[in-house]
Write an enzyme that holds these catalytic residues in place. Structure first.
Site, PDB file in Angstrom:
ATOM      1  N   ASN A 163      29.256  32.671  59.255  1.00 19.42           N
ATOM      2  CA  ASN A 163      28.888  33.615  58.204  1.00 19.42           C
ATOM      3  C   ASN A 163      28.837  32.997  56.808  1.00 19.42           C
ATOM      4  O   ASN A 163      28.303  33.604  55.894  1.00 19.42           O
ATOM      5  CB  ASN A 163      29.820  34.837  58.217  1.00 19.42           C
ATOM      6  CG  ASN A 163      31.252  34.479  57.929  1.00 19.42           C
ATOM      7  OD1 ASN A 163      31.772  33.482  58.435  1.00 19.42           O
ATOM      8  ND2 ASN A 163      31.907  35.288  57.131  1.00 19.42           N
ATOM      9  N   HIS A 164      29.323  31.770  56.634  1.00 18.57           N
ATOM     10  CA  HIS A 164      29.268  31.113  55.321  1.00 18.57           C
ATOM     11  C   HIS A 164      28.096  30.148  55.207  1.00 18.57           C
ATOM     12  O   HIS A 164      28.003  29.407  54.227  1.00 18.57           O
ATOM     13  CB  HIS A 164      30.568  30.370  55.035  1.00 18.57           C
ATOM     14  CG  HIS A 164      31.749  31.276  54.922  1.00 18.57           C
ATOM     15  ND1 HIS A 164      31.942  32.106  53.849  1.00 18.57           N
ATOM     16  CD2 HIS A 164      32.773  31.504  55.774  1.00 18.57           C
ATOM     17  CE1 HIS A 164      33.054  32.803  54.034  1.00 18.57           C
ATOM     18  NE2 HIS A 164      33.573  32.466  55.193  1.00 18.57           N
TER      19      HIS A 164
END
Length: 108
Positions: free
Chosen positions: A72-73
């Site tokens: 998700n980063h």
């Protein structure tokens, strides 16, 4: 090792410069000792602990990774939105919507 076995070495979250330095120090020895068929490293926090860049991905590959996964980063470093297209062995999360930059899966 039996002929039908596959050895996977997976390294979890590499975070920032300390993570990349540790990976560079330890991964070559682990690869030699364990003789994996494939080495996968999660690099989504390799750039200062927030995202990944083409440069940090290259450091991870130089340490011995065959494939880099993200999470998700992945887009925390905005330039990576375009950089990911130049990196054949970096995968973004597979569950991202159609049309998201990069590849959700690769075949090695």
């Amino acid at each position: 090792m039996p002929e039908d076995e596959f050895r996977l070495l997976f390294v979890g979250d590499v975070v920032g410069r300390p993570g990349r330095t540790g990976l560079q120090a330890l991964l070559p020895g682990l690869r030699e000792e364990l003789q994996p068929d494939l080495t996968v490293v999660n690099g989504e926090n390799s750039a200062h602990g927030f995202g990944i860049t083409a440069r940090t991905a290259e450091e991870i590959f130089e340490a011995g990774a065959d494939v880099i996964t993200t999470g998700n980063h992945v887009w925390d470093q905005r330039q990576f939105i375009t950089e990911i297209e130049t990196l054949d062995r970096v995968v973004r999360p597979a569950n991202y919507p159609p049309g998201a930059p990069g590849k959700g899966a690769i075949e090695v």
